[in-house]
Design a protein around this motif. Structure first.
Motif, mmCIF file in Angstrom:
data_model
loop_
_atom_site.group_PDB
_atom_site.id
_atom_site.type_symbol
_atom_site.label_atom_id
_atom_site.label_comp_id
_atom_site.label_asym_id
_atom_site.label_seq_id
_atom_site.Cartn_x
_atom_site.Cartn_y
_atom_site.Cartn_z
ATOM 1 N N GLU A 1 0.832 -1.193 0.000
ATOM 2 C CA GLU A 1 0.000 0.000 0.000
ATOM 3 C C GLU A 1 0.876 1.256 0.000
ATOM 4 O O GLU A 1 2.019 1.232 0.454
ATOM 5 C CB GLU A 1 -0.904 0.001 1.238
ATOM 6 C CG GLU A 1 -1.966 -1.081 1.205
ATOM 7 C CD GLU A 1 -2.959 -0.951 2.344
ATOM 8 O OE1 GLU A 1 -3.920 -1.731 2.373
ATOM 9 O OE2 GLU A 1 -2.778 -0.067 3.200
ATOM 10 N N ARG A 2 0.295 2.327 -0.486
ATOM 11 C CA ARG A 2 0.993 3.609 -0.449
ATOM 12 C C ARG A 2 1.180 4.029 1.002
ATOM 13 O O ARG A 2 0.273 3.884 1.821
ATOM 14 C CB ARG A 2 0.204 4.654 -1.216
ATOM 15 C CG ARG A 2 0.905 5.973 -1.391
ATOM 16 C CD ARG A 2 0.248 6.790 -2.469
ATOM 17 N NE ARG A 2 -1.173 7.001 -2.226
ATOM 18 C CZ ARG A 2 -2.012 7.477 -3.132
ATOM 19 N NH1 ARG A 2 -1.585 7.775 -4.346
ATOM 20 N NH2 ARG A 2 -3.279 7.643 -2.832
ATOM 21 N N GLU A 3 2.360 4.569 1.316
ATOM 22 C CA GLU A 3 2.647 4.970 2.690
ATOM 23 C C GLU A 3 3.211 6.380 2.752
ATOM 24 O O GLU A 3 3.869 6.855 1.825
ATOM 25 C CB GLU A 3 3.637 4.000 3.336
ATOM 26 C CG GLU A 3 5.002 3.973 2.703
ATOM 27 C CD GLU A 3 5.995 3.086 3.466
ATOM 28 O OE1 GLU A 3 5.615 2.479 4.479
ATOM 29 O OE2 GLU A 3 7.160 3.030 3.024
ATOM 30 N N GLU B 1 15.041 -1.277 0.542
ATOM 31 C CA GLU B 1 13.641 -1.166 0.960
ATOM 32 C C GLU B 1 13.046 0.219 0.704
ATOM 33 O O GLU B 1 11.846 0.426 0.915
ATOM 34 C CB GLU B 1 13.477 -1.541 2.440
ATOM 35 C CG GLU B 1 14.430 -0.851 3.386
ATOM 36 C CD GLU B 1 15.661 -1.688 3.704
ATOM 37 O OE1 GLU B 1 16.242 -2.285 2.770
ATOM 38 O OE2 GLU B 1 16.051 -1.715 4.893
ATOM 39 N N ASP B 2 13.849 1.166 0.263
ATOM 40 C CA ASP B 2 13.326 2.468 -0.147
ATOM 41 C C ASP B 2 12.822 2.447 -1.593
ATOM 42 O O ASP B 2 12.261 3.435 -2.065
ATOM 43 C CB ASP B 2 14.399 3.549 -0.012
ATOM 44 C CG ASP B 2 14.822 3.792 1.423
ATOM 45 O OD1 ASP B 2 16.037 3.948 1.661
ATOM 46 O OD2 ASP B 2 13.939 3.824 2.305
ATOM 47 N N THR B 3 13.049 1.347 -2.280
ATOM 48 C CA THR B 3 12.586 1.219 -3.662
ATOM 49 C C THR B 3 11.069 1.345 -3.729
ATOM 50 O O THR B 3 10.343 0.625 -3.038
ATOM 51 C CB THR B 3 13.019 -0.126 -4.251
ATOM 52 O OG1 THR B 3 14.445 -0.157 -4.349
ATOM 53 C CG2 THR B 3 12.409 -0.337 -5.635
ATOM 54 N N ALA B 4 10.601 2.292 -4.532
ATOM 55 C CA ALA B 4 9.161 2.564 -4.628
ATOM 56 C C ALA B 4 8.930 3.658 -5.661
ATOM 57 O O ALA B 4 9.869 4.311 -6.113
ATOM 58 C CB ALA B 4 8.605 3.024 -3.278
ATOM 59 N N VAL B 5 7.667 3.846 -5.990
ATOM 60 C CA VAL B 5 7.261 5.045 -6.712
ATOM 61 C C VAL B 5 6.962 6.112 -5.653
ATOM 62 O O VAL B 5 6.198 5.853 -4.718
ATOM 63 C CB VAL B 5 6.030 4.796 -7.590
ATOM 64 C CG1 VAL B 5 5.593 6.097 -8.274
ATOM 65 C CG2 VAL B 5 6.334 3.720 -8.635
ATOM 66 N N TYR B 6 7.567 7.261 -5.816
ATOM 67 C CA TYR B 6 7.409 8.355 -4.859
ATOM 68 C C TYR B 6 6.463 9.405 -5.425
ATOM 69 O O TYR B 6 6.615 9.835 -6.572
ATOM 70 C CB TYR B 6 8.766 8.977 -4.541
ATOM 71 C CG TYR B 6 9.571 8.128 -3.592
ATOM 72 C CD1 TYR B 6 10.148 6.931 -4.007
ATOM 73 C CD2 TYR B 6 9.747 8.503 -2.251
ATOM 74 C CE1 TYR B 6 10.865 6.140 -3.131
ATOM 75 C CE2 TYR B 6 10.470 7.716 -1.380
ATOM 76 C CZ TYR B 6 11.019 6.539 -1.825
ATOM 77 O OH TYR B 6 11.741 5.755 -0.945
ATOM 78 N N TYR B 7 5.496 9.788 -4.591
ATOM 79 C CA TYR B 7 4.456 10.725 -4.994
ATOM 80 C C TYR B 7 4.511 11.991 -4.146
ATOM 81 O O TYR B 7 4.650 11.928 -2.926
ATOM 82 C CB TYR B 7 3.077 10.103 -4.825
ATOM 83 C CG TYR B 7 2.827 8.888 -5.675
ATOM 84 C CD1 TYR B 7 3.113 7.619 -5.196
ATOM 85 C CD2 TYR B 7 2.296 9.011 -6.952
ATOM 86 C CE1 TYR B 7 2.878 6.486 -5.968
ATOM 87 C CE2 TYR B 7 2.053 7.890 -7.735
ATOM 88 C CZ TYR B 7 2.353 6.636 -7.234
ATOM 89 O OH TYR B 7 2.115 5.526 -8.005
ATOM 90 N N CYS B 8 4.324 13.088 -4.804
ATOM 91 C CA CYS B 8 4.128 14.377 -4.153
ATOM 92 C C CYS B 8 2.622 14.559 -3.921
ATOM 93 O O CYS B 8 1.814 14.161 -4.780
ATOM 94 C CB CYS B 8 4.675 15.451 -5.084
ATOM 95 S SG CYS B 8 4.448 17.142 -4.550
#
Length: 124
Positions: free
Chosen positions: A44-46, A89-96
């Protein structure tokens, strides 16, 4: 219409740094709290971090505290996320993201405005 456009993602190695940027338009940027979220594959998005309009209040997820720093430039309508000591573990899509609510509430509230995301991949 509000637009949030992220940039700065990429492929890096464990321990490297990256600086994400988010350019905002369509809102009175200097009055809006801003934040960063991320979503890893299958998760899930966090919440990652948030900042108030004047930059004197910042909030971080425990997982990034001490490694990530959120900042903003109200003159340029931009918010940044400096990421140091990156881990796989920081691998992700990052959203503003943004909304006219307390930045302390970003982790628990449904926000109105979102960018399209930028991919961050940290290799081990």
């Amino acid at each position: 219409q509000v637009h949030l456009v992220e940039s700065g993602g990429g492929l890096v190695q464990t321990g490297d740094s990256l600086r994400l940027s988010c350019a905002a338009s369509g809102l009175t940027f200097s009055t809006y709290p801003m934040g960063w979220f991320r979503q890893a594959p299958g998760k899930e998005r966090e919440f990652v971090a948030s900042i108030n309009w004047s930059s004197d209040k910042t909030y971080y997820a425990d997982s990034v505290k001490g490694r990530f720093t959120i900042s903003r430039d109200n003159a340029k309508n931009m918010v940044f996320l400096q990421m140091n000591s990156l881990k796989p573990e920081d691998t992700a899509v990052y959203y503003c993201a943004s909304d006219f609510v307390s930045p302390q509430s970003f982790a628990t509230m449904s926000l109105d405005y979102w960018g399209q995301g930028t991919q961050v991949t940290v290799s081990s």
